[in-house]
Scaffold this motif. Sequence first.
Motif, PDB file in Angstrom:
ATOM      1  N   SER A  11      79.671  45.918   7.796  1.00 40.26           N
ATOM      2  CA  SER A  11      78.390  45.311   8.170  1.00 40.26           C
ATOM      3  C   SER A  11      78.075  44.065   7.344  1.00 40.26           C
ATOM      4  O   SER A  11      77.143  43.336   7.657  1.00 40.26           O
ATOM      5  CB  SER A  11      77.260  46.329   8.009  1.00 40.26           C
ATOM      6  OG  SER A  11      77.197  46.779   6.674  1.00 40.26           O
ATOM      7  N   ASP A  14      79.119  38.744   9.618  1.00 44.33           N
ATOM      8  CA  ASP A  14      78.335  38.455  10.817  1.00 44.33           C
ATOM      9  C   ASP A  14      79.217  38.450  12.065  1.00 44.33           C
ATOM     10  O   ASP A  14      78.806  38.918  13.126  1.00 44.33           O
ATOM     11  CB  ASP A  14      77.638  37.098  10.693  1.00 44.33           C
ATOM     12  CG  ASP A  14      76.632  37.079   9.561  1.00 44.33           C
ATOM     13  OD1 ASP A  14      76.021  38.134   9.274  1.00 44.33           O
ATOM     14  OD2 ASP A  14      76.460  36.008   8.936  1.00 44.33           O
ATOM     15  N   GLU A  15      80.437  37.910  11.926  1.00 44.05           N
ATOM     16  CA  GLU A  15      81.344  37.814  13.058  1.00 44.05           C
ATOM     17  C   GLU A  15      82.768  37.599  12.558  1.00 44.05           C
ATOM     18  O   GLU A  15      82.984  36.999  11.508  1.00 44.05           O
ATOM     19  CB  GLU A  15      80.949  36.634  13.951  1.00 44.05           C
ATOM     20  CG  GLU A  15      81.745  36.520  15.228  1.00 44.05           C
ATOM     21  CD  GLU A  15      81.254  35.362  16.076  1.00 44.05           C
ATOM     22  OE1 GLU A  15      80.615  35.621  17.105  1.00 44.05           O
ATOM     23  OE2 GLU A  15      81.512  34.207  15.692  1.00 44.05           O
ATOM     24  N   THR A  26      87.050  37.731  19.441  1.00 43.91           N
ATOM     25  CA  THR A  26      85.862  37.530  18.624  1.00 43.91           C
ATOM     26  C   THR A  26      84.953  38.736  18.786  1.00 43.91           C
ATOM     27  O   THR A  26      84.746  39.215  19.903  1.00 43.91           O
ATOM     28  CB  THR A  26      85.103  36.266  19.065  1.00 43.91           C
ATOM     29  OG1 THR A  26      85.991  35.154  19.016  1.00 43.91           O
ATOM     30  CG2 THR A  26      83.919  35.987  18.158  1.00 43.91           C
ATOM     31  N   THR A  28      81.384  40.897  16.694  1.00 43.20           N
ATOM     32  CA  THR A  28      80.495  41.227  15.585  1.00 43.20           C
ATOM     33  C   THR A  28      80.718  42.706  15.262  1.00 43.20           C
ATOM     34  O   THR A  28      81.277  43.442  16.084  1.00 43.20           O
ATOM     35  CB  THR A  28      79.021  41.004  15.963  1.00 43.20           C
ATOM     36  OG1 THR A  28      78.670  41.933  16.990  1.00 43.20           O
ATOM     37  CG2 THR A  28      78.766  39.579  16.433  1.00 43.20           C
ATOM     38  N   THR A  51      86.174  34.460   9.398  1.00 41.57           N
ATOM     39  CA  THR A  51      85.057  35.369   9.178  1.00 41.57           C
ATOM     40  C   THR A  51      83.794  34.572   8.919  1.00 41.57           C
ATOM     41  O   THR A  51      83.807  33.646   8.108  1.00 41.57           O
ATOM     42  CB  THR A  51      85.327  36.285   7.961  1.00 41.57           C
ATOM     43  OG1 THR A  51      86.539  36.980   8.171  1.00 41.57           O
ATOM     44  CG2 THR A  51      84.204  37.271   7.748  1.00 41.57           C
TER      45      THR A  51
END
Length: 71
Positions: A11, A14-15, A26, A28, A51
Amino acid sequence: MWILNTKGLPSSIDEMELISSDNVFTATPEEYDFMDEYRYQVFTDYIDIKTKAENFKPYRLEFVKIIPHRN
């Protein structure tokens, strides 16, 4: 060939984006948690990993390497 086999993304990011010669993936952490078989992505030749994170912390990705058998 490499198959992405990670159970979940941390967590703290972000992506994440993975790019190879034949695939761009891609996700999240929230999107990745809801993926079933789609999370098992195949990459060949190379893998560039990008990242997005406010404060980057190292994290682990798991891959399975497939080596075709040839006679």
